[in-house]
Design a protein around this motif. Structure first.
Motif, PDB file in Angstrom:
ATOM      1  N   ILE A 194       0.434  -0.723  -0.722  1.00 16.78           N
ATOM      2  CA  ILE A 194      -0.414  -0.081   0.091  1.00 16.78           C
ATOM      3  C   ILE A 194       1.102   1.562  -0.022  1.00 16.78           C
ATOM      4  CG2 ILE A 194      -1.637   0.801   1.379  1.00 16.78           C
ATOM      5  CD1 ILE A 194      -2.707  -1.805   2.358  1.00 16.78           C
ATOM      6  N   GLY A 195       0.736   2.465  -1.005  1.00 24.25           N
ATOM      7  CA  GLY A 195       1.565   3.287  -1.518  1.00 24.25           C
ATOM      8  C   GLY A 195       2.780   3.134  -1.854  1.00 24.25           C
ATOM      9  N   VAL A 196       3.476   3.934  -1.870  1.00 19.66           N
ATOM     10  CA  VAL A 196       4.405   3.767  -2.430  1.00 19.66           C
ATOM     11  C   VAL A 196       5.496   4.119  -1.678  1.00 19.66           C
ATOM     12  CG1 VAL A 196       6.050   5.328  -3.774  1.00 19.66           C
ATOM     13  CG2 VAL A 196       3.732   5.471  -4.323  1.00 19.66           C
ATOM     14  N   ASN A 197       6.747   2.670  -1.680  1.00 16.85           N
ATOM     15  CA  ASN A 197       7.675   1.533  -0.811  1.00 16.85           C
ATOM     16  C   ASN A 197       8.753   1.692  -1.816  1.00 16.85           C
ATOM     17  OD1 ASN A 197       6.565   1.542   1.132  1.00 16.85           O
ATOM     18  ND2 ASN A 197       5.433  -0.066   1.107  1.00 16.85           N
ATOM     19  N   ILE A 198      10.199   3.173  -1.260  1.00 18.84           N
ATOM     20  CA  ILE A 198      11.438   2.394  -2.550  1.00 18.84           C
ATOM     21  C   ILE A 198      11.991   1.673  -1.805  1.00 18.84           C
ATOM     22  CG2 ILE A 198      13.492   3.687  -2.339  1.00 18.84           C
ATOM     23  CD1 ILE A 198      11.908   6.215  -2.269  1.00 18.84           C
ATOM     24  N   LEU A 199      11.893   0.433  -2.265  1.00 12.27           N
ATOM     25  CA  LEU A 199      12.284  -1.157  -1.190  1.00 12.27           C
ATOM     26  C   LEU A 199      14.209  -0.784  -1.564  1.00 12.27           C
ATOM     27  CD1 LEU A 199       9.799  -3.552  -3.859  1.00 12.27           C
ATOM     28  CD2 LEU A 199      10.120  -2.430  -1.298  1.00 12.27           C
ATOM     29  N   TRP A 200      14.981  -0.279  -0.585  1.00 11.90           N
ATOM     30  CA  TRP A 200      16.107   0.328  -0.909  1.00 11.90           C
ATOM     31  C   TRP A 200      16.965  -0.974  -0.101  1.00 11.90           C
ATOM     32  CZ3 TRP A 200      18.993   0.132   4.086  1.00 11.90           C
ATOM     33  CH2 TRP A 200      17.414   0.508   5.235  1.00 11.90           C
ATOM     34  N   GLY A 201      16.141  -1.849   0.726  1.00  7.82           N
ATOM     35  CA  GLY A 201      16.932  -3.343   1.004  1.00  7.82           C
ATOM     36  C   GLY A 201      17.452  -4.497   0.072  1.00  7.82           C
ATOM     37  N   SER A 202      16.394  -3.921  -0.921  1.00  8.43           N
ATOM     38  CA  SER A 202      16.372  -4.962  -2.316  1.00  8.43           C
ATOM     39  C   SER A 202      17.807  -4.580  -3.122  1.00  8.43           C
ATOM     40  CB  SER A 202      14.977  -5.082  -3.074  1.00  8.43           C
ATOM     41  OG  SER A 202      13.774  -5.835  -2.046  1.00  8.43           O
ATOM     42  N   VAL A 203      17.706  -2.829  -2.914  1.00  7.20           N
ATOM     43  CA  VAL A 203      18.919  -2.318  -3.578  1.00  7.20           C
ATOM     44  C   VAL A 203      19.675  -3.288  -3.186  1.00  7.20           C
ATOM     45  CG1 VAL A 203      20.004  -0.728  -4.282  1.00  7.20           C
ATOM     46  CG2 VAL A 203      17.360  -0.675  -4.523  1.00  7.20           C
ATOM     47  N   LEU A 204      20.047  -3.022  -1.679  1.00  6.14           N
ATOM     48  CA  LEU A 204      20.855  -2.971  -0.802  1.00  6.14           C
ATOM     49  C   LEU A 204      21.775  -4.427  -0.905  1.00  6.14           C
ATOM     50  CD1 LEU A 204      23.360  -2.531   1.070  1.00  6.14           C
ATOM     51  CD2 LEU A 204      22.186  -2.576   3.190  1.00  6.14           C
ATOM     52  N   ASN A 205      20.913  -5.356  -1.179  1.00  7.55           N
ATOM     53  CA  ASN A 205      21.027  -6.784  -1.784  1.00  7.55           C
ATOM     54  C   ASN A 205      21.633  -6.897  -2.910  1.00  7.55           C
ATOM     55  OD1 ASN A 205      20.745  -9.508  -0.163  1.00  7.55           O
ATOM     56  ND2 ASN A 205      18.671  -9.889  -1.625  1.00  7.55           N
ATOM     57  N   ALA A 206      21.375  -6.916  -3.797  1.00  8.49           N
ATOM     58  CA  ALA A 206      21.719  -7.060  -4.572  1.00  8.49           C
ATOM     59  C   ALA A 206      23.165  -5.971  -4.841  1.00  8.49           C
ATOM     60  CB  ALA A 206      21.217  -6.216  -6.653  1.00  8.49           C
ATOM     61  N   ALA A 207      23.087  -4.821  -4.521  1.00  7.80           N
ATOM     62  CA  ALA A 207      24.923  -4.686  -4.709  1.00  7.80           C
ATOM     63  C   ALA A 207      26.009  -5.219  -3.921  1.00  7.80           C
ATOM     64  CB  ALA A 207      24.546  -3.292  -3.896  1.00  7.80           C
ATOM     65  N   LEU A 208      25.349  -5.629  -2.268  1.00  8.71           N
ATOM     66  CA  LEU A 208      26.049  -7.024  -1.952  1.00  8.71           C
ATOM     67  C   LEU A 208      26.894  -8.067  -2.532  1.00  8.71           C
ATOM     68  CD1 LEU A 208      25.147  -6.795   2.050  1.00  8.71           C
ATOM     69  CD2 LEU A 208      27.089  -5.679   0.737  1.00  8.71           C
ATOM     70  N   THR A 209      25.112  -8.385  -3.082  1.00  8.35           N
ATOM     71  CA  THR A 209      25.341  -9.522  -3.498  1.00  8.35           C
ATOM     72  C   THR A 209      26.733  -9.574  -5.514  1.00  8.35           C
ATOM     73  OG1 THR A 209      23.681 -10.758  -3.978  1.00  8.35           O
ATOM     74  CG2 THR A 209      24.291 -11.459  -6.098  1.00  8.35           C
ATOM     75  N   PHE A 210      26.458  -8.698  -5.556  1.00  2.00           N
ATOM     76  CA  PHE A 210      27.895  -8.178  -6.770  1.00  2.00           C
ATOM     77  C   PHE A 210      28.969  -7.308  -5.869  1.00  2.00           C
ATOM     78  CE2 PHE A 210      30.098  -4.487  -9.061  1.00  2.00           C
ATOM     79  CZ  PHE A 210      29.781  -4.877 -10.315  1.00  2.00           C
ATOM     80  N   LEU A 211      28.959  -7.278  -5.560  1.00  2.00           N
ATOM     81  CA  LEU A 211      30.418  -6.887  -5.033  1.00  2.00           C
ATOM     82  C   LEU A 211      31.400  -8.491  -4.262  1.00  2.00           C
ATOM     83  CD1 LEU A 211      29.699  -3.903  -2.644  1.00  2.00           C
ATOM     84  CD2 LEU A 211      31.296  -4.082  -4.680  1.00  2.00           C
ATOM     85  N   ILE A 212      30.404  -8.801  -3.625  1.00  2.00           N
ATOM     86  CA  ILE A 212      30.293 -10.162  -3.167  1.00  2.00           C
ATOM     87  C   ILE A 212      30.847 -11.761  -4.085  1.00  2.00           C
ATOM     88  CG2 ILE A 212      29.725 -12.676  -2.770  1.00  2.00           C
ATOM     89  CD1 ILE A 212      28.321 -11.053  -0.005  1.00  2.00           C
ATOM     90  N   THR A 213      30.326 -11.484  -5.948  1.00  3.48           N
ATOM     91  CA  THR A 213      30.239 -12.056  -6.633  1.00  3.48           C
ATOM     92  C   THR A 213      31.751 -11.724  -7.458  1.00  3.48           C
ATOM     93  OG1 THR A 213      28.222 -12.299  -7.789  1.00  3.48           O
ATOM     94  CG2 THR A 213      29.821 -12.403  -9.084  1.00  3.48           C
ATOM     95  N   ALA A 214      32.232  -9.980  -7.743  1.00  7.24           N
ATOM     96  CA  ALA A 214      33.351  -8.907  -7.882  1.00  7.24           C
ATOM     97  C   ALA A 214      34.567  -9.637  -7.532  1.00  7.24           C
ATOM     98  CB  ALA A 214      33.459  -8.476  -7.772  1.00  7.24           C
ATOM     99  N   ALA A 215      34.784  -9.319  -6.328  1.00  7.15           N
ATOM    100  CA  ALA A 215      35.450 -10.127  -5.057  1.00  7.15           C
ATOM    101  C   ALA A 215      35.901 -11.089  -5.823  1.00  7.15           C
ATOM    102  CB  ALA A 215      35.444  -9.286  -3.663  1.00  7.15           C
TER     103      ALA A 215
END
Length: 178
Positions: free
Chosen positions: A79-100
């Motif tokens: 309900i309403g307009v949510n910014i899902l910054w947790g999902s973005v953080l999760n994707a960024a961590l996945t990228f950083l771990i993969t790159a490392a």
């Protein structure tokens, strides 16, 4: 389409598929897909709960409300307009771990290996070049010694070989020039 064109296209396609690069790329894609599943599991199973220990169990639960009222209705819809910054953080961590992991387990060891091989190749070329230079120096010394002997042994002749008479040739044979 004529028979020759069809055979030419099929032969070209077959040659394309049989190149080493295409096969290597296909293997890399398959390994990459399997590797992505492993990294995603590590992030979701270990990293996200550790980061989420200060709040929710999953990073996906971190949101900010842009336009309220925000929440979840009885059906599970937002309900309403949510910014899902947790999902973005999760994707960024996945990228950083993969790159490392790719860098430290694949790129770095391979670059060290290639540098060692290049160093060995250069060392081998250096030894070969040194041998060539040494041989050249020895040959020049032999030439210089022969020229010096030619000047001492025979004072006649013209240049030693093929001299035309005189008091002696290269080896002191009068008149022979040799």
């Amino acid at each position: 389409m004529s028979e020759k064109k069809k055979e030419g296209v099929l032969a070209g396609f077959k040659a394309f598929l049989m190149r080493g690069n295409v096969v290597d790329l296909a293997v890399a894609v398959v390994i990459g897909a399997a590797f992505t599943n492993i990294v995603n599991s590590v992030v979701k199973g270990i990293i996200s709960p550790l980061v989420g220990a200060i709040g929710t169990k999953s990073l996906d639960g971190y949101t900010s409300c842009l336009k309220g009222p925000c929440g979840i209705d009885a059906k599970g819809d937002a309900i309403g307009v949510n910014i899902l910054w947790g999902s973005v953080l999760n994707a960024a961590l996945t990228f950083l771990i993969t790159a490392a992991v790719v860098y430290f387990l694949m790129v770095l060891p391979m670059s060290k290996y290639l540098a060692r091989m290049e160093q060995r190749r250069r060392a081998k070329e250096g030894v070969q070049e040194t041998m060539e230079i040494t041989e050249l120096v020895v040959l020049k010394e032999i030439r210089d010694e022969l020229i010096a002997q030619r000047g001492q042994n025979g004072q006649g002749g013209q240049g030693g070989y093929g001299g035309q008479g005189g008091q002696g040739g290269q080896y002191g044979h009068p008149g022979s020039g040799y």
